[in-house]
Design a protein around this motif. Structure first.
Motif, mmCIF file in Angstrom:
data_model
loop_
_atom_site.group_PDB
_atom_site.id
_atom_site.type_symbol
_atom_site.label_atom_id
_atom_site.label_comp_id
_atom_site.label_asym_id
_atom_site.label_seq_id
_atom_site.Cartn_x
_atom_site.Cartn_y
_atom_site.Cartn_z
ATOM 1 N N PRO A 10 26.846 -41.019 -9.199
ATOM 2 C CA PRO A 10 27.225 -42.426 -9.350
ATOM 3 C C PRO A 10 26.798 -43.321 -8.186
ATOM 4 O O PRO A 10 27.104 -44.499 -8.176
ATOM 5 N N ASP A 11 26.078 -42.771 -7.209
ATOM 6 C CA ASP A 11 25.764 -43.516 -5.985
ATOM 7 C C ASP A 11 24.276 -43.840 -5.834
ATOM 8 O O ASP A 11 23.749 -43.888 -4.730
ATOM 9 N N TYR A 25 23.553 -50.040 -7.602
ATOM 10 C CA TYR A 25 23.204 -50.865 -8.752
ATOM 11 C C TYR A 25 22.502 -50.095 -9.876
ATOM 12 O O TYR A 25 22.346 -50.613 -10.966
ATOM 13 N N LEU A 26 22.097 -48.851 -9.625
ATOM 14 C CA LEU A 26 21.499 -48.026 -10.683
ATOM 15 C C LEU A 26 22.489 -47.013 -11.257
ATOM 16 O O LEU A 26 22.104 -46.117 -11.997
ATOM 17 N N ARG A 27 23.766 -47.123 -10.894
ATOM 18 C CA ARG A 27 24.815 -46.178 -11.321
ATOM 19 C C ARG A 27 24.747 -45.940 -12.807
ATOM 20 O O ARG A 27 24.626 -46.878 -13.557
ATOM 21 N N GLU A 28 24.894 -44.779 -13.299
ATOM 22 C CA GLU A 28 24.878 -43.444 -12.762
ATOM 23 C C GLU A 28 23.515 -42.828 -13.070
ATOM 24 O O GLU A 28 22.873 -43.224 -14.021
ATOM 25 N N ARG A 29 23.138 -41.822 -12.300
ATOM 26 C CA ARG A 29 21.921 -41.049 -12.571
ATOM 27 C C ARG A 29 22.353 -39.725 -13.200
ATOM 28 O O ARG A 29 23.153 -38.992 -12.621
ATOM 29 N N ARG A 38 27.862 -38.747 -4.162
ATOM 30 C CA ARG A 38 28.762 -37.832 -4.867
ATOM 31 C C ARG A 38 28.027 -37.302 -6.088
ATOM 32 O O ARG A 38 27.379 -38.067 -6.802
ATOM 33 N N PHE A 39 28.125 -36.007 -6.314
ATOM 34 C CA PHE A 39 27.563 -35.394 -7.514
ATOM 35 C C PHE A 39 28.738 -34.833 -8.296
ATOM 36 O O PHE A 39 29.474 -33.985 -7.798
ATOM 37 N N ASP A 94 18.531 -42.696 -16.267
ATOM 38 C CA ASP A 94 18.907 -43.867 -15.478
ATOM 39 C C ASP A 94 19.993 -44.677 -16.174
ATOM 40 O O ASP A 94 20.040 -44.739 -17.399
ATOM 41 N N HIS A 95 20.837 -45.307 -15.381
ATOM 42 C CA HIS A 95 21.924 -46.166 -15.882
ATOM 43 C C HIS A 95 22.796 -45.440 -16.908
ATOM 44 O O HIS A 95 23.300 -46.049 -17.852
ATOM 45 N N PHE A 96 22.971 -44.142 -16.709
ATOM 46 C CA PHE A 96 23.841 -43.350 -17.577
ATOM 47 C C PHE A 96 25.284 -43.766 -17.319
ATOM 48 O O PHE A 96 25.641 -44.146 -16.205
#
Length: 172
Positions: free
Chosen positions: A71-72, A80-84, A118-119, A139-141
């Motif tokens: 989420p970082d 701003y790309l949260r979450e991968r 954080r993973f 991306d953006h999940f």
């Protein structure tokens, strides 16, 4: 199991990624025989291979979906790309591990560039087998939206670790 959620609240996993939920299943995540505990730091070089994820609950007739996200992205101060999305495994039978499930999004090695990331591993109980749709992009999940779209409800377990970019000196 309220104590189980405390580190998830302190680590802002509850809030940033998940809503509060009752932890009803025990999940164990290990990399090279090292168990993942909430908030512990792992080096990216130690998480290059898929972890062993055991579902310690349910039975062989119940199925679970595992989601791993960061989420970082790109950095914790401005994600701003949260979450991968890093990994999705579905149809994991209860009392087994992720190798018995169906990998629908392959494992992506954590590669944090800026700050401490954080993973997060999240486990959902499925209503039935083969009911989970594959997301279009990593991306953006959004874990909450994914759960809602696939009728997964609230999580039954979650755990997270921290990782940051390794310098050459830290790898030694």
């Amino acid at each position: 199991m309220a104590r189980t959620l405390e580190p998830l609240v302190v680590g802002r996993v509850i809030g940033d990624v998940l809503d509060p939920f009752p932890a009803t299943i025990k999940m164990s995540v290990t990399y090279n025989n090292k168990q993942v505990c909430n908030g512990y730091e792992l080096y990216p070089s130690s998480v290059t291979a898929k972890p062993r994820v055991e579902v310690q609950g349910g039975d062989l007739r119940s199925f679970f979906t595992l989601v791993m996200t960061d989420p970082d992205v790109p950095g914790p101060s401005d994600p701003y790309l949260r979450e991968r999305l890093h990994w999705i495994v579905t149809d994991i039978p209860g009392t087994t591990d992720a190798t018995f499930g169906r990998e629908v999004v392959s494992y992506e090695i954590p590669k944090p560039n800026i700050g401490i990331h954080r993973f997060v591993f999240v486990l959902f109980k499925q209503q039935r087998r083969q009911t989970v749709n594959t997301p279009n992009s990593r991306d953006h999940f959004n874990t909450r939206s994914f759960a809602a779209e696939n009728d997964l409800g609230l999580p039954v377990a979650a755990v997270f670790f921290n990782a940051q970019r390794e310098t050459a000196a830290r790898r030694r």
